[in-house]
Design a protein around this motif. Structure first.
Motif, short mmCIF file in Angstrom:
data_model
loop_
_atom_site.label_atom_id
_atom_site.label_comp_id
_atom_site.label_asym_id
_atom_site.label_seq_id
_atom_site.Cartn_x
_atom_site.Cartn_y
_atom_site.Cartn_z
N MET A 1 0.83 -1.19 0.00
CA MET A 1 0.00 0.00 0.00
C MET A 1 0.87 1.25 0.00
SD MET A 1 -3.20 0.59 2.49
CE MET A 1 -4.02 -0.98 2.39
N SER A 2 2.02 1.13 0.72
CA SER A 2 2.84 2.34 0.85
C SER A 2 3.73 2.56 -0.36
CB SER A 2 3.70 2.22 2.11
OG SER A 2 4.52 1.09 2.00
N SER A 3 3.90 1.51 -1.17
CA SER A 3 4.82 1.69 -2.30
C SER A 3 4.15 2.53 -3.38
CB SER A 3 5.21 0.32 -2.86
OG SER A 3 4.17 -0.18 -3.64
N THR A 4 4.87 3.46 -3.91
CA THR A 4 4.35 4.34 -4.95
C THR A 4 5.17 4.12 -6.20
OG1 THR A 4 5.80 6.00 -4.04
CG2 THR A 4 3.51 6.11 -3.36
N PRO A 5 4.67 4.57 -7.30
CA PRO A 5 5.41 4.36 -8.56
C PRO A 5 6.82 4.96 -8.53
CG PRO A 5 3.18 5.06 -9.01
CD PRO A 5 3.36 5.14 -7.54
N THR A 6 7.08 5.89 -7.60
CA THR A 6 8.39 6.54 -7.60
C THR A 6 9.42 5.74 -6.81
OG1 THR A 6 7.61 7.80 -5.72
CG2 THR A 6 7.53 8.89 -7.87
N SER A 7 9.04 4.61 -6.23
CA SER A 7 9.99 3.85 -5.42
C SER A 7 11.13 3.32 -6.29
CB SER A 7 9.28 2.70 -4.72
OG SER A 7 8.73 1.85 -5.70
N THR A 8 12.19 2.90 -5.62
CA THR A 8 13.41 2.47 -6.33
C THR A 8 13.09 1.31 -7.25
OG1 THR A 8 13.84 1.10 -4.42
CG2 THR A 8 15.03 3.20 -4.58
N PRO A 9 13.78 1.25 -8.41
CA PRO A 9 13.47 0.20 -9.38
C PRO A 9 13.66 -1.19 -8.79
CG PRO A 9 14.93 1.85 -10.31
CD PRO A 9 14.82 2.15 -8.86
N GLN A 10 12.65 -2.01 -8.93
CA GLN A 10 12.70 -3.39 -8.45
C GLN A 10 12.86 -4.31 -9.65
OE1 GLN A 10 12.25 -4.63 -5.12
NE2 GLN A 10 12.76 -2.52 -4.66
N LEU B 1 -13.76 2.04 4.16
CA LEU B 1 -13.38 2.39 2.79
C LEU B 1 -13.14 3.88 2.61
CD1 LEU B 1 -12.91 0.93 0.13
CD2 LEU B 1 -15.20 1.59 -0.54
N LEU B 2 -14.10 4.71 3.01
CA LEU B 2 -13.96 6.14 2.75
C LEU B 2 -12.80 6.76 3.53
CD1 LEU B 2 -17.56 7.45 2.20
CD2 LEU B 2 -15.76 6.95 0.55
N PRO B 3 -12.70 6.53 4.86
CA PRO B 3 -11.53 7.05 5.55
C PRO B 3 -10.24 6.52 4.97
CG PRO B 3 -13.09 6.12 7.12
CD PRO B 3 -13.62 5.84 5.77
N GLY B 4 -10.24 5.24 4.60
CA GLY B 4 -9.03 4.64 4.04
C GLY B 4 -8.62 5.31 2.75
N LEU B 5 -9.62 5.51 1.86
CA LEU B 5 -9.32 6.16 0.59
C LEU B 5 -8.85 7.59 0.82
CD1 LEU B 5 -12.15 4.98 -1.82
CD2 LEU B 5 -9.73 4.37 -1.83
N VAL C 1 -7.25 8.73 3.37
CA VAL C 1 -5.87 8.68 3.85
C VAL C 1 -4.92 8.47 2.69
CG1 VAL C 1 -4.26 7.26 5.14
CG2 VAL C 1 -6.41 7.93 6.18
N LEU C 2 -5.27 7.49 1.84
CA LEU C 2 -4.37 7.20 0.71
C LEU C 2 -4.21 8.42 -0.19
CD1 LEU C 2 -5.25 3.61 -0.45
CD2 LEU C 2 -3.18 4.43 0.64
N TRP C 3 -5.37 8.99 -0.53
CA TRP C 3 -5.36 10.12 -1.45
C TRP C 3 -4.61 11.31 -0.84
CZ3 TRP C 3 -7.72 15.03 -1.38
CH2 TRP C 3 -7.69 15.71 -2.62
N GLY C 4 -4.97 11.63 0.42
CA GLY C 4 -4.35 12.78 1.07
C GLY C 4 -2.85 12.60 1.23
N GLY C 5 -2.47 11.40 1.62
CA GLY C 5 -1.04 11.12 1.81
C GLY C 5 -0.30 11.27 0.51
N TRP C 6 -0.91 10.79 -0.55
CA TRP C 6 -0.25 10.84 -1.84
C TRP C 6 -0.12 12.30 -2.30
CZ3 TRP C 6 -2.20 12.07 -6.84
CH2 TRP C 6 -1.31 11.74 -7.87
N ARG C 7 -1.20 13.07 -2.14
CA ARG C 7 -1.16 14.46 -2.57
C ARG C 7 -0.14 15.27 -1.79
NH1 ARG C 7 -4.89 16.80 -5.98
NH2 ARG C 7 -3.65 18.66 -5.66
N LEU C 8 -0.08 15.05 -0.48
CA LEU C 8 0.81 15.85 0.35
C LEU C 8 2.27 15.50 0.13
CD1 LEU C 8 -0.91 16.25 3.79
CD2 LEU C 8 -0.19 18.02 2.22
#
Lengths: 425, 509
Positions: free
Chosen positions: A1-10, A92-96, A98-105
């Motif tokens: 969940m925490s991994s984003t597309p910008t993480s180090t190349p795997q 679901l809604l709080p979870g989404l 969190v994900l969205w807000g975390g990603w934006r910030l």
């Protein structure tokens, strides 16, 4: 969940690209996208069914002050798949958020390092979820009759359909939408009531619209979990047969052959018919029995597909290289071959969801599936079939089955075409 | 070719073995036995008659044996029997043993009866713990004379238990003959009689001291001459382990082409006759719809391939896709609703394959045939369209693939007419994958017909199997499964053979 597309190349960036290509192909297929949207909408409706249809008000000004009976009643009934969906609804809604807000910030903002974002949003998430969970547990249990009166008196905030799938309305038993019923009120005057149920009611006075919504929960649960079980079993067995070969392969192939000889619906019918009477399973909701029976009988197709793929890959260079490096069999199977071999199984699983939904509705239609108070489309079709004047039950339920099955079939075809390298543009 | 067919036919029993094994285990997961279910409905008989009947039935249907493995030969029955004897003389429930002993002594039976009834009331049978239940059950053995009128079920279970234990407990019981405890000797004699199936009620009624010594002596001399029968070697134990089970006995019957009798009460008909009667109905439906599927799907496939990407073709394939997605049972309900129930039309017949008897009686042969065919229309349409939708899609892709091949262009260049090119060069190659689908179609049709037969009230195989599920009719259910498996196997074989006929490159030599 925490991994984003910008993480180090795997090492699996190639996989990522592969699935991106597939997604790109799928997006071009307009039919498949419509089907996907339909399925997502169905999911949202199923998850948020109590928000749309429930017999308890969200907020209610009772004699003891403000109450939240809707939350209080969410987990009141016996353990069912409903509990799972209700949890999902609350999370679901709080979870989404969190994900969205975390990603934006965290995206391009140096002041908010990722660690702090995770902590802050995690705290907020936990707070919201705890509040919601407390609302489901704390507070008086207002009697149902009082809540029903409160609806008449307009004292509470109700969902748009103020009936649950099991609420019985004695005034409107098996009445179609828009029907006017003449009754006598407390003062002895004749009054005319217009059916408040959008899609009418069934023989028990239960709201058809609410039952359709909750039926989506049953269909999706059986579709997804049943298919997940059999894909897991099929992948495991097929991988073993294809990878190890030899007597393992012979044994498994014979077993698959025996299972295939048998009409699968027939086998499922017999198993469910036998198991639902079993003493140990008497208190288990029928939906779980059906789910597991589908899961444990339908793995043969996936097993054959995966076996074929593994046979194709087991002699390839990358597998030999992995073996030369001394990796364990489990690691080679799971990390090296499986990601390459899983695609056909996914296509098969998409069709399988449609099949499982069909099987469930067939079983419920025959009367060995899900029983009356619980809502299932197949069971509603059965009601409509037995009483053919009740078109308002028959048509919506058949339509839901048809649309859902069609959507999964279209999506499955789209996925198959997207995965097929010959059809790529 | 013939050797191949023979080889394949020889493989059928092996697959059948697996199929029966799986299904046997599945079916016998169900709790309770059909006999017990039947017992409840058999009103109007005295309990004793039913008991007699039930014991014989259990034997007839092998229900007194374990399902898959019979470990009796390897178990230590000493402990088990000892416990049984102990419970009766009991430390756990002294009152029951008093009753038994007083019965053996020939004391007032009326008094004993009232005692038993009092006990029964005191113990809610459902709430008994295992030991107490055991005591009550075994007590039932001794209470035979009364049990029939008071504690029928307990009696039945007790007898059954002891018979299941059977001859294996004989050596232990013989040892108990020498016991110092008088009661233990009494129980041992009557249990020996039950275990060796020589129980004579009169011999064990009103046992006094003299009679008991006589009985004990009698059993001891019997043991002298019979003890070799009760000492088993490992080979025989192994034979019992696999052989004396329900499954082995079922297989044995199956090898004699005997599917057994239906366990449905009041209708102890041979399963084979029953299946044959229902199979006729299903086969008619299935054969007609299979033929229809192929005769319609292939032209559709050709048409779609020839007219590829025209408007008609796209409309047709959209229509076929809708059919493909419309599950046949939903389609059947919709068709029945529209055409047969008066919403809005009711010109099609609703239920069954013939008109009601009142009309049927007065029809002449020609009208009967017409009536039958008219009733067949809706079921066949429903059974056909599902298979048609998927098969025509395969036919279409098959034809499309073939049509692009080089040899098609060659054939055209040769100056052959389009008709010959498509039908002779194209179709034959496109047919090959369709033939293998025949094997897949068969199980789907059998399975799908369960619901269709239910909807149209047709008494075919699906109806039979659904009924036997509801009535716990194990033998019929097993029979249906075996016959279905054989049919499907033959279907697969047939499609493999047709494969070779259509494609000369494939030979089975």
């Amino acid at each position: 969940m925490s991994s984003t597309p910008t993480s180090t190349p795997q090492p699996d960036t190639r996989d990522l690209e592969y699935w991106q290509i597939v997604w790109g192909q799928l997006r071009r297929n307009r039919q498949a996208m419509v089907a996907l949207v339909f399925i997502l909408v169905l999911f949202v409706l199923a998850i948020f069914a109590p928000v749309l249809a429930h017999d308890a008000p969200f907020v209610y000004d009772g004699e003891n002050g403000t109450e939240f009976p809707w939350f209080r009643q969410l987990f009141l009934f016996e353990f069912q798949h409903d509990h799972f969906f209700n949890c999902l609804m609350l999370l679901l809604l709080p979870g989404l958020a969190v994900l969205w807000g975390g990603w934006r910030l965290s995206a391009g903002n140096a002041d908010w390092p990722r660690g702090r974002v995770v902590v802050w949003w995690g705290v907020g998430f936990l707070g919201v979820v705890t509040t919601l969970a407390l609302l489901t547990r704390i507070g008086p249990l207002t009697p149902q009759s009082e809540l029903e009166r409160s609806f008449v008196l307009e004292k509470g905030v109700f969902p748009p359909i103020p009936y649950s799938f099991r609420t019985r309305d004695a005034d409107f038993v098996s009445e179609g939408p828009g029907v006017e019923v003449t009754t006598i009120d407390q003062e002895g005057n004749e009054i005319i009531l217009v059916n408040p149920h959008w899609l009418g009611t069934d023989a028990g006075g239960r709201d058809v619209a609410a039952r359709l919504l909750y039926g989506a929960r049953v269909a999706l649960t059986i579709g997804f979990i049943g298919v997940a079980i059999y894909v897991a079993i099929g992948v495991l067995i097929g991988a073993c047969a294809g990878y190890f070969g030899g007597w393992v392969d012979i044994l498994i192939s014979r077993l698959v052959e025996i299972m295939i000889t048998f009409p699968s619906f027939f086998l499922i019918l017999v198993l469910v018919g036998v198991l639902r009477e079993h003493e140990d399973l008497r208190n288990v909701p029928k939906i779980f029995v059906i789910m597991f029976v589908i899961g444990f009988t339908s793995w043969t197709g996936v097993a054959r597909l995966i076996r074929g793929e593994f046979l194709k890959f087991r002699g390839r260079e990358f597998v030999l290289a992995a073996r030369a490096l001394g990796l364990s069999n489990a690691r080679i199977i799971l990390r090296h071959i499986l990601p390459n071999a899983i695609a056909p199984a996914l296509v098969s699983a998409t069709f399988g969801v449609a099949g499982a939904i069909l099987t469930e509705s067939g079983l419920s239609f025959l009367g060995v599936g899900i029983d009356a108070p619980a809502a299932s489309w197949g069971q509603m079709v059965k009601v409509g079939y037995e009483n053919y004047e009740w078109w308002w039950i028959l048509w919506p339920s058949t339509a839901m089955i048809f649309l859902t099955v069609t959507a999964y079939n279209i999506l499955g075809e789209g996925l198959r075409d997207a995965l097929d390298p010959h059809l790529r543009e | 070719m013939w050797t191949y067919i023979l080889k394949r036919l020889l493989l059928i029993p092996i697959t059948l073995f697996g199929v029966t094994l799986i299904n046997f285990v599945v079916i016998h997961m169900a709790p309770g036995s059909p006999i017990d279910k039947g017992m409840g409905s058999g009103q109007g008989f005295s309990p004793g008659d039913i008991q007699q009947d039930t014991d014989e039935l259990r034997k007839q249907f092998h229900l007194d044996k374990p399902v898959l493995f019979n470990p009796n030969g390897f178990l230590d029955h000493r402990e088990k029997t000892l416990r049984l004897v102990r419970i009766i003389l009991s430390h756990d429930e002294p009152r029951l043993s008093e009753v038994i002993v007083s019965l053996r002594k020939g004391e007032s039976q009326v008094e004993a009866l009232s005692q038993v009834e009092a006990l029964g009331e005191e113990w809610e049978i459902a709430n008994l713990d295992d030991t107490a239940r055991g005591a009550l059950e075994e007590g039932g053995v001794a209470l035979e004379t009364f049990a029939r009128s008071t504690t029928k079920l307990i009696y039945a279970t007790a007898i059954r238990r002891l018979r299941d234990l059977g001859s294996w407990s004989v050596p232990t019981l013989v040892q108990r003959l020498d016991s110092d405890d008088r009661n233990e000797r009494i129980v041992a004699t009557s249990f020996l009689a039950l275990a060796t199936k020589r129980y004579d009620q009169k011999a064990h009624e009103g046992v006094n001291e003299e009679r008991l010594t006589e009985l004990v002596a009698g059993w001891k001399s019997w043991w002298q001459s019979h003890q070799y029968e009760y000492q088993y070697g490992w080979f025989r134990k192994l034979g019992v382990f696999f052989g004396e089970t329900q499954y082995a006995l079922y297989l044995w019957d199956l090898m004699h082409l005997d599917l057994g009798l239906s366990t449905e009460t009041g209708q102890r008909e041979p399963v084979f006759d029953r299946i044959l009667r229902h199979l006729q109905v299903s086969l008619v439906l299935m054969v007609i719809s299979t033929i229809l599927v192929y005769t319609i799907a292939i032209p559709i496939g050709i048409f779609s391939a020839v007219q590829h990407r025209t408007l008609t073709e796209q409309a047709l394939s959209l229509f076929l896709f809708v059919l493909y997605s419309l599950p046949s049972f939903v389609g059947a309900i919709i068709l029945r609703h529209l055409f047969a129930t008066g919403h809005p039309w009711d010109f099609m017949p609703v239920d069954g394959l013939t008109s009601p008897d009142a009309e049927w009686m007065w029809m002449n042969a020609l009208e009967r045939v017409g009536d039958y065919l008219w009733h067949l229309v809706l079921p066949i349409v429903c059974l056909t369209y599902g298979g048609l939708a998927s098969l025509s899609r395969y036919a279409r892709t098959g034809m499309l693939e073939v049509i692009r091949q080089d040899y098609m262009r060659t054939a055209r260049a040769k100056g052959l007419s389009e008709r010959v090119v498509i039908l002779k060069h194209g179709l034959r190659n496109a047919l090959i994958p369709l033939i293998t689908l025949f094997a897949n179609l068969l199980p789907i049709m059998v399975g799908g017909s369960v619901i269709l037969e239910h909807i149209f009230s047709i008494q075919g195989m699906g109806y039979l199997s659904l009924q036997s599920i509801f009535k716990n009719d194990y033998t019929t259910l097993m029979g249906v499964m075996v016959i279905t498996a054989i049919l499907v196997q033959l279907g697969i074989l047939l499609s493999d053979l047709l494969y070779a006929v259509a494609d000369p490159r494939i030979t089975y030599d």
